[in-house]
Design a protein around this motif. Structure first.
Motif, PDB file in Angstrom:
ATOM      1  N   TYR A  42       0.828  -1.231  -0.003  1.00  0.00           N
ATOM      2  CA  TYR A  42      -0.063   0.027   0.210  1.00  0.00           C
ATOM      3  C   TYR A  42       0.806   1.480  -0.049  1.00  0.00           C
ATOM      4  CZ  TYR A  42      -3.715  -3.488   1.223  1.00  0.00           C
ATOM      5  OH  TYR A  42      -4.529  -4.349   1.170  1.00  0.00           O
ATOM      6  N   GLY A  43       2.086   1.105   0.428  1.00  0.00           N
ATOM      7  CA  GLY A  43       3.003   2.158   0.203  1.00  0.00           C
ATOM      8  C   GLY A  43       3.274   3.009   1.574  1.00  0.00           C
ATOM      9  N   TYR A  44       4.419   3.563   1.531  1.00  0.00           N
ATOM     10  CA  TYR A  44       4.742   4.172   2.884  1.00  0.00           C
ATOM     11  C   TYR A  44       5.405   5.653   2.686  1.00  0.00           C
ATOM     12  CZ  TYR A  44       7.480   4.498   7.408  1.00  0.00           C
ATOM     13  OH  TYR A  44       8.091   4.624   8.616  1.00  0.00           O
ATOM     14  N   GLU A  45       4.725   6.531   3.422  1.00  0.00           N
ATOM     15  CA  GLU A  45       5.523   7.915   3.576  1.00  0.00           C
ATOM     16  C   GLU A  45       6.414   8.220   4.558  1.00  0.00           C
ATOM     17  OE1 GLU A  45       5.744  11.783   1.939  1.00  0.00           O
ATOM     18  OE2 GLU A  45       4.397  10.169   1.138  1.00  0.00           O
ATOM     19  N   PRO A  46       7.537   8.355   4.208  1.00  0.00           N
ATOM     20  CA  PRO A  46       8.701   8.359   5.581  1.00  0.00           C
ATOM     21  C   PRO A  46       8.579   9.776   5.971  1.00  0.00           C
ATOM     22  CG  PRO A  46       9.693   8.557   3.088  1.00  0.00           C
ATOM     23  CD  PRO A  46       8.350   8.136   3.006  1.00  0.00           C
ATOM     24  N   THR A  47       9.074   9.776   7.098  1.00  0.00           N
ATOM     25  CA  THR A  47       9.053  11.156   7.827  1.00  0.00           C
ATOM     26  C   THR A  47      10.514  11.705   7.592  1.00  0.00           C
ATOM     27  OG1 THR A  47      10.388  10.188   9.655  1.00  0.00           O
ATOM     28  CG2 THR A  47       8.035  10.146   9.830  1.00  0.00           C
ATOM     29  N   ASP A  48      10.834  13.105   7.946  1.00  0.00           N
ATOM     30  CA  ASP A  48      11.808  13.841   7.503  1.00  0.00           C
ATOM     31  C   ASP A  48      13.142  13.176   8.315  1.00  0.00           C
ATOM     32  OD1 ASP A  48      10.550  15.330   5.767  1.00  0.00           O
ATOM     33  OD2 ASP A  48      10.348  16.938   7.124  1.00  0.00           O
ATOM     34  N   ALA A  49      12.898  12.733   9.388  1.00  0.00           N
ATOM     35  CA  ALA A  49      13.775  12.100  10.173  1.00  0.00           C
ATOM     36  C   ALA A  49      14.261  10.870   9.579  1.00  0.00           C
ATOM     37  CB  ALA A  49      13.267  12.023  11.591  1.00  0.00           C
ATOM     38  N   GLU A  50      13.484  10.159   9.161  1.00  0.00           N
ATOM     39  CA  GLU A  50      13.708   8.689   8.115  1.00  0.00           C
ATOM     40  C   GLU A  50      14.452   9.066   7.209  1.00  0.00           C
ATOM     41  OE1 GLU A  50      10.521   5.500   9.419  1.00  0.00           O
ATOM     42  OE2 GLU A  50       9.834   7.083   8.342  1.00  0.00           O
ATOM     43  N   ARG A  51      14.186  10.075   6.382  1.00  0.00           N
ATOM     44  CA  ARG A  51      15.030  10.491   5.425  1.00  0.00           C
ATOM     45  C   ARG A  51      16.268  10.733   5.426  1.00  0.00           C
ATOM     46  NH1 ARG A  51       9.699  12.451   3.669  1.00  0.00           N
ATOM     47  NH2 ARG A  51       8.980  11.961   1.572  1.00  0.00           N
ATOM     48  N   TYR A  52      16.594  11.571   6.625  1.00  0.00           N
ATOM     49  CA  TYR A  52      17.828  11.982   6.987  1.00  0.00           C
ATOM     50  C   TYR A  52      18.674  10.736   7.713  1.00  0.00           C
ATOM     51  CZ  TYR A  52      21.300  14.507   9.810  1.00  0.00           C
ATOM     52  OH  TYR A  52      22.912  14.867  10.370  1.00  0.00           O
ATOM     53  N   GLU A  53      18.017   9.988   8.344  1.00  0.00           N
ATOM     54  CA  GLU A  53      18.896   8.735   9.158  1.00  0.00           C
ATOM     55  C   GLU A  53      19.043   7.518   8.249  1.00  0.00           C
ATOM     56  OE1 GLU A  53      18.093   5.535  12.862  1.00  0.00           O
ATOM     57  OE2 GLU A  53      16.711   7.265  12.388  1.00  0.00           O
ATOM     58  N   LEU A  54      18.088   7.396   7.298  1.00  0.00           N
ATOM     59  CA  LEU A  54      18.107   6.390   6.598  1.00  0.00           C
ATOM     60  C   LEU A  54      18.331   6.390   4.964  1.00  0.00           C
ATOM     61  CD1 LEU A  54      15.351   4.315   8.707  1.00  0.00           C
ATOM     62  CD2 LEU A  54      17.853   3.826   8.695  1.00  0.00           C
ATOM     63  N   GLY A  55      18.404   7.568   4.720  1.00  0.00           N
ATOM     64  CA  GLY A  55      18.588   7.822   3.172  1.00  0.00           C
ATOM     65  C   GLY A  55      17.292   7.976   2.451  1.00  0.00           C
ATOM     66  N   THR A  56      17.345   8.623   1.390  1.00  0.00           N
ATOM     67  CA  THR A  56      16.248   9.115   0.332  1.00  0.00           C
ATOM     68  C   THR A  56      16.200   8.365  -0.690  1.00  0.00           C
ATOM     69  OG1 THR A  56      17.334  10.955  -0.503  1.00  0.00           O
ATOM     70  CG2 THR A  56      16.177  11.696   1.510  1.00  0.00           C
ATOM     71  N   LEU A  57      14.944   8.219  -1.464  1.00  0.00           N
ATOM     72  CA  LEU A  57      14.786   7.530  -2.582  1.00  0.00           C
ATOM     73  C   LEU A  57      14.571   8.706  -3.820  1.00  0.00           C
ATOM     74  CD1 LEU A  57      12.451   4.918  -1.480  1.00  0.00           C
ATOM     75  CD2 LEU A  57      14.800   4.461  -2.047  1.00  0.00           C
TER      76      LEU A  57
END
Length: 271
Positions: A42-57
């Protein structure tokens, strides 16, 4: 009305539920042979903190939010150099993303739908991921074969989920971990926790990510709706809309009002 009927059917008896899901997973790859339709979550909307910590797509990429479901699950698992198994690998895009971007020692996908495995062999050939047809409740692997097991929005459809959990515990090496995301009612999550305990697994992380999934569904709605209209035969659109969890579907409404929860859990086999 169709949504209510489908929702009740797929959550009915274990045997009927498994047959209905198998029919769906065998049928939709044939209806949607598109080589770029790699994901069915169904999809997942990452948080800004996740983008910073775990990388972006690349957020312009087709189905990037469904890819994100895998990225932000597997990135937490730190799979580099480890043997990874995905049970319920579907159209294979998630495992391929993990294999190509996170550098596990091996990446194996297992799925009960022959048409899904055929799709993977055709569209993911030459990648580091391999795909096998098999039963989640009787896995074709020896004991202590994997460091990480991934399960994405899949095990709710299994006939005997307690047996699946025991199989996970068997194929994991000591200290190995199950990283799982799924959608269930609260009472059904309680059953899953019980099965983990009975299999000797320790629950070490449990996070409600329903809001991330609801946001993803809402933001993907225009694209998903247009694609269904363009690619799905008219007579199948209502059923596919429910299956895909579009805005207005029974799944979406129940997830948004809290009747069901989408959670991310990590369970570990003792070292």
């Amino acid at each position: 009305m169709l949504g209510n009927l489908l929702f009740k059917l797929v959550r009915s008896s274990d045997g009927l539920r498994e047959r209905l899901w198998k029919l769906a997973y065998e049928t939709f790859p044939k209806v949607l042979p598109d080589t770029d339709w790699w994901f069915m979550n169904y999809g997942y909307e990452p948080t800004d903190a996740e983008r910073y910590e775990l990388g972006t797509l690349d957020e312009q990429q087709f189905q990037w939010r469904s890819r994100a479901m895998y990225h932000y699950l597997a990135a937490r698992a730190k799979v580099a150099g480890k043997d990874v198994l995905e049970v319920g690998s579907g159209r294979g895009g998630g495992l391929r993303h993990v294999a190509e971007t996170m550098h596990p020692a091996s990446a194996t996908g297992l799925d009960f739908a022959a048409s899904a495995i055929a799709f993977c062999h055709k569209n993911h050939a030459g990648t580091p991921a391999r795909y096998l047809e098999g039963n989640s409740m009787d896995m074709p692997f020896g004991p202590d074969s994997f460091d990480i097991v991934l399960n994405v929005e899949s095990c709710h459809a299994y006939r005997d989920q307690a047996l699946f959990i025991r199989e996970v515990a068997r194929v994991l090496r000591p200290g190995g971990k199950l990283h799982l995301v799924d959608v269930r009612a609260t009472w059904n999550w309680d059953l899953l926790y019980q099965w983990l305990t009975e299999a000797g697994m320790e629950l070490i992380e449990d996070v409600d990510i329903s809001s991330n999934v609801v946001t993803a569904i809402e933001r993907d709605e225009p694209t998903k709706k247009a694609l269904i209209k363009k690619r799905v035969p008219f007579w199948l659109r209502g059923m596919f809309t429910e299956f895909a969890g579009n805005v207005g579907s029974q799944l979406y409404e129940r997830l948004k009002n809290g009747e069901i929860q989408y959670r991310r859990i990590v369970a570990q086999r003792p070292a």
